[in-house]
Motif scaffolding. Structure first.
Motif, PDB file in Angstrom:
ATOM      1  N   GLN A 154       0.840  -1.195   0.000  1.00 30.24           N
ATOM      2  CA  GLN A 154       0.000   0.000   0.000  1.00 30.24           C
ATOM      3  C   GLN A 154       0.883   1.256   0.000  1.00 30.24           C
ATOM      4  O   GLN A 154       0.584   2.236  -0.690  1.00 30.24           O
ATOM      5  N   LYS A 155       1.965   1.217   0.752  1.00 31.22           N
ATOM      6  CA  LYS A 155       2.873   2.362   0.822  1.00 31.22           C
ATOM      7  C   LYS A 155       3.529   2.623  -0.536  1.00 31.22           C
ATOM      8  O   LYS A 155       3.643   3.779  -0.974  1.00 31.22           O
ATOM      9  N   LEU A 156       3.959   1.566  -1.202  1.00 25.41           N
ATOM     10  CA  LEU A 156       4.572   1.743  -2.521  1.00 25.41           C
ATOM     11  C   LEU A 156       3.584   2.350  -3.517  1.00 25.41           C
ATOM     12  O   LEU A 156       3.952   3.211  -4.332  1.00 25.41           O
ATOM     13  N   LEU A 157       2.332   1.910  -3.452  1.00 25.14           N
ATOM     14  CA  LEU A 157       1.313   2.452  -4.351  1.00 25.14           C
ATOM     15  C   LEU A 157       1.039   3.918  -4.027  1.00 25.14           C
ATOM     16  O   LEU A 157       0.921   4.764  -4.933  1.00 25.14           O
ATOM     17  N   ALA A 158       0.963   4.241  -2.737  1.00 22.96           N
ATOM     18  CA  ALA A 158       0.736   5.634  -2.344  1.00 22.96           C
ATOM     19  C   ALA A 158       1.898   6.517  -2.767  1.00 22.96           C
ATOM     20  O   ALA A 158       1.696   7.650  -3.235  1.00 22.96           O
ATOM     21  N   GLU A 159       3.124   6.030  -2.621  1.00 22.21           N
ATOM     22  CA  GLU A 159       4.296   6.810  -3.039  1.00 22.21           C
ATOM     23  C   GLU A 159       4.272   7.064  -4.545  1.00 22.21           C
ATOM     24  O   GLU A 159       4.682   8.142  -5.005  1.00 22.21           O
ATOM     25  N   TYR A 160       3.800   6.074  -5.306  1.00 23.55           N
ATOM     26  CA  TYR A 160       3.676   6.288  -6.752  1.00 23.55           C
ATOM     27  C   TYR A 160       2.679   7.411  -7.038  1.00 23.55           C
ATOM     28  O   TYR A 160       2.959   8.308  -7.857  1.00 23.55           O
ATOM     29  N   TYR A 161       1.529   7.384  -6.373  1.00 24.20           N
ATOM     30  CA  TYR A 161       0.528   8.437  -6.591  1.00 24.20           C
ATOM     31  C   TYR A 161       1.099   9.817  -6.257  1.00 24.20           C
ATOM     32  O   TYR A 161       0.803  10.799  -6.944  1.00 24.20           O
ATOM     33  N   LEU A 162       1.905   9.900  -5.208  1.00 25.55           N
ATOM     34  CA  LEU A 162       2.508  11.187  -4.863  1.00 25.55           C
ATOM     35  C   LEU A 162       3.504  11.627  -5.933  1.00 25.55           C
ATOM     36  O   LEU A 162       3.585  12.823  -6.258  1.00 25.55           O
ATOM     37  N   ARG A 163       4.257  10.679  -6.481  1.00 26.34           N
ATOM     38  CA  ARG A 163       5.243  11.042  -7.517  1.00 26.34           C
ATOM     39  C   ARG A 163       4.577  11.616  -8.757  1.00 26.34           C
ATOM     40  O   ARG A 163       5.131  12.506  -9.406  1.00 26.34           O
ATOM     41  N   VAL A 164       3.402  11.103  -9.092  1.00 25.11           N
ATOM     42  CA  VAL A 164       2.727  11.563 -10.311  1.00 25.11           C
ATOM     43  C   VAL A 164       1.666  12.614  -9.997  1.00 25.11           C
ATOM     44  O   VAL A 164       0.819  12.922 -10.830  1.00 25.11           O
ATOM     45  N   ASN A 165       1.722  13.135  -8.771  1.00 27.25           N
ATOM     46  CA  ASN A 165       0.845  14.228  -8.341  1.00 27.25           C
ATOM     47  C   ASN A 165      -0.634  13.833  -8.329  1.00 27.25           C
ATOM     48  O   ASN A 165      -1.508  14.674  -8.523  1.00 27.25           O
ATOM     49  N   GLN A 166      -0.904  12.561  -8.086  1.00 23.21           N
ATOM     50  CA  GLN A 166      -2.289  12.111  -7.873  1.00 23.21           C
ATOM     51  C   GLN A 166      -2.524  12.005  -6.366  1.00 23.21           C
ATOM     52  O   GLN A 166      -2.667  10.928  -5.795  1.00 23.21           O
ATOM     53  N   ILE A 167      -2.553  13.171  -5.725  1.00 20.87           N
ATOM     54  CA  ILE A 167      -2.567  13.241  -4.271  1.00 20.87           C
ATOM     55  C   ILE A 167      -3.820  12.615  -3.670  1.00 20.87           C
ATOM     56  O   ILE A 167      -3.731  11.890  -2.667  1.00 20.87           O
ATOM     57  N   PRO A 168      -5.024  12.828  -4.211  1.00 23.57           N
ATOM     58  CA  PRO A 168      -6.204  12.188  -3.615  1.00 23.57           C
ATOM     59  C   PRO A 168      -6.097  10.665  -3.571  1.00 23.57           C
ATOM     60  O   PRO A 168      -6.553  10.034  -2.607  1.00 23.57           O
ATOM     61  N   GLY A 169      -5.483  10.061  -4.595  1.00 23.69           N
ATOM     62  CA  GLY A 169      -5.314   8.613  -4.587  1.00 23.69           C
ATOM     63  C   GLY A 169      -4.429   8.158  -3.444  1.00 23.69           C
ATOM     64  O   GLY A 169      -4.702   7.147  -2.787  1.00 23.69           O
ATOM     65  N   ALA A 170      -3.364   8.918  -3.180  1.00 22.25           N
ATOM     66  CA  ALA A 170      -2.484   8.584  -2.054  1.00 22.25           C
ATOM     67  C   ALA A 170      -3.202   8.753  -0.729  1.00 22.25           C
ATOM     68  O   ALA A 170      -3.079   7.919   0.175  1.00 22.25           O
ATOM     69  N   ILE A 171      -3.967   9.832  -0.600  1.00 21.12           N
ATOM     70  CA  ILE A 171      -4.682  10.091   0.656  1.00 21.12           C
ATOM     71  C   ILE A 171      -5.684   8.990   0.948  1.00 21.12           C
ATOM     72  O   ILE A 171      -5.824   8.540   2.103  1.00 21.12           O
ATOM     73  N   ASP A 172      -6.381   8.520  -0.070  1.00 22.15           N
ATOM     74  CA  ASP A 172      -7.364   7.449   0.130  1.00 22.15           C
ATOM     75  C   ASP A 172      -6.713   6.202   0.720  1.00 22.15           C
ATOM     76  O   ASP A 172      -7.312   5.506   1.549  1.00 22.15           O
ATOM     77  N   ILE A 173      -5.502   5.904   0.286  1.00 23.38           N
ATOM     78  CA  ILE A 173      -4.793   4.720   0.796  1.00 23.38           C
ATOM     79  C   ILE A 173      -4.275   4.958   2.203  1.00 23.38           C
ATOM     80  O   ILE A 173      -4.498   4.166   3.122  1.00 23.38           O
ATOM     81  N   LEU A 174      -3.598   6.085   2.407  1.00 22.66           N
ATOM     82  CA  LEU A 174      -2.880   6.333   3.652  1.00 22.66           C
ATOM     83  C   LEU A 174      -3.804   6.636   4.815  1.00 22.66           C
ATOM     84  O   LEU A 174      -3.438   6.409   5.977  1.00 22.66           O
ATOM     85  N   ALA A 175      -5.014   7.113   4.524  1.00 24.30           N
ATOM     86  CA  ALA A 175      -5.956   7.429   5.600  1.00 24.30           C
ATOM     87  C   ALA A 175      -6.377   6.185   6.380  1.00 24.30           C
ATOM     88  O   ALA A 175      -6.889   6.293   7.497  1.00 24.30           O
ATOM     89  N   LYS A 176      -6.141   5.016   5.820  1.00 28.24           N
ATOM     90  CA  LYS A 176      -6.520   3.774   6.492  1.00 28.24           C
ATOM     91  C   LYS A 176      -5.529   3.376   7.578  1.00 28.24           C
ATOM     92  O   LYS A 176      -5.774   2.426   8.324  1.00 28.24           O
ATOM     93  N   TYR A 177      -4.384   4.086   7.659  1.00 31.10           N
ATOM     94  CA  TYR A 177      -3.323   3.683   8.597  1.00 31.10           C
ATOM     95  C   TYR A 177      -2.919   4.855   9.503  1.00 31.10           C
ATOM     96  O   TYR A 177      -1.755   5.249   9.536  1.00 31.10           O
ATOM     97  N   PRO A 178      -3.859   5.415  10.261  1.00 37.67           N
ATOM     98  CA  PRO A 178      -3.516   6.606  11.063  1.00 37.67           C
ATOM     99  C   PRO A 178      -2.592   6.313  12.236  1.00 37.67           C
ATOM    100  O   PRO A 178      -1.984   7.240  12.783  1.00 37.67           O
ATOM    101  N   ASN A 179      -2.478   5.059  12.642  1.00 31.35           N
ATOM    102  CA  ASN A 179      -1.689   4.722  13.823  1.00 31.35           C
ATOM    103  C   ASN A 179      -0.346   4.068  13.507  1.00 31.35           C
ATOM    104  O   ASN A 179       0.408   3.744  14.417  1.00 31.35           O
ATOM    105  N   ASP A 180      -0.064   3.859  12.243  1.00 28.65           N
ATOM    106  CA  ASP A 180       1.221   3.315  11.829  1.00 28.65           C
ATOM    107  C   ASP A 180       2.126   4.485  11.460  1.00 28.65           C
ATOM    108  O   ASP A 180       1.862   5.203  10.497  1.00 28.65           O
TER     109      ASP A 180
END
Length: 275
Positions: free
Chosen positions: A138-164
């Motif tokens: 999930q982290k690798l996929l979110a990092e890809y979204y950030l690299r290509v400036n698809q920030i909402p896609g990264a946020i959707d993934i990362l919001a599931k892990y608020p305590n990690d």
């Protein structure tokens, strides 16, 4: 321990003592590479359904020669041989082997490896996540979204892990890129980042969140509130995994500039420039 048996068994194999090599491999704790060697020396087709490639990273030239006998059978020998070709910096041959596997493998690390060698990794990263939804993929996929400036896609993934803390740190970065400064600040307030030598990213995000909120307050004419954010930006919260440097090692020019701006009786129009 398998590496010890592989080293000894391959040494016997190179001496032409195939029976002794086979005995050594049969004595060894089993993994996919050992299983392929046993199949090769017994002239049998490997039982691929029972060969687990997890944490197996072949690298020997003798193993590469052995694998060439099986590359037409199954994706696993192609994958192992691709690892060896990558180690030899023969990237063209490595990519060709990985491409020949198609989407057949049901093994998430395969797709992560192939994604790292292509300019269009999205499909492989999504495939890895669909096979194994653990945080690493999930982290690798979110990092890809950030690299290509698809920030909402990264946020959707990362919001599931608020305590990690690993995912939440990246989540905070995504929120800052999305101009959600207050939310990013709130996450950092409740986050415990494990200390690591030279790792200041947690504090860097904290400082950015505070200063950007100060800028927003200045734009609204709330200079007293902005000064509070600027003062907070100078702090080094213990929960962010890094200690405060000596004063002479801190660069506070931005904080001082914003403070002086806010303290002017009639400050000029605020037009910050970025470089």
């Amino acid at each position: 321990p398998q590496q010890t048996f592989l080293e000894l068994g391959i040494w016997y194999y190179t001496l032409g003592q195939q029976d002794d090599a086979l005995k050594i491999f049969q004595m060894s704790p089993q993994n996919a590479e050992i299983g392929l060697w046993i199949a090769y020396l017994t002239h049998q087709r490997p039982d691929y359904d029972h060969l687990d490639p997890t944490r197996v990273f072949p690298f020997r030239a003798e193993t590469a020669h052995m694998l060439e006998n099986f590359v037409g059978d199954h994706w696993l020998p192609k994958y192992f041989l691709a690892l060896i070709e990558h180690d030899r910096n023969r990237l063209t041959e490595c990519k060709a082997l990985l491409a020949a596997c198609g989407d057949t493998p049901n093994f998430a690390p395969f797709y992560v490896f192939r994604a790292a060698l292509t300019d269009t990794p999205l499909a492989d990263l999504k495939k890895a996540v669909s096979i194994d939804p653990q945080w690493r993929y999930q982290k690798l996929l979110a990092e890809y979204y950030l690299r290509v400036n698809q920030i909402p896609g990264a946020i959707d993934i990362l919001a599931k892990y608020p305590n990690d803390y690993r995912m939440a740190t990246l989540y905070t970065k995504a929120l800052l890129l999305d101009h959600q400064y207050e939310k990013a600040d709130d996450i950092l307030t409740h986050l415990d980042i494990l200390p690591a030598e030279g790792a200041t990213s947690g504090h860097d995000l904290y400082r950015e969140a505070k200063l950007m909120q100060a800028v927003e307050a200045i734009k609204k004419g709330r200079r007293k509130q902005a000064l509070a954010f600027i003062t907070a930006a100078k702090q080094w919260p213990q929960n962010l995994g890094v200690g405060e440097p000596y004063p002479e090692d801190q660069d506070l020019r931005l904080e001082r500039w914003l403070t002086e701006y806010c303290q002017q009786p009639t400050p000029p129009a605020f037009q910050p420039q970025t470089q």
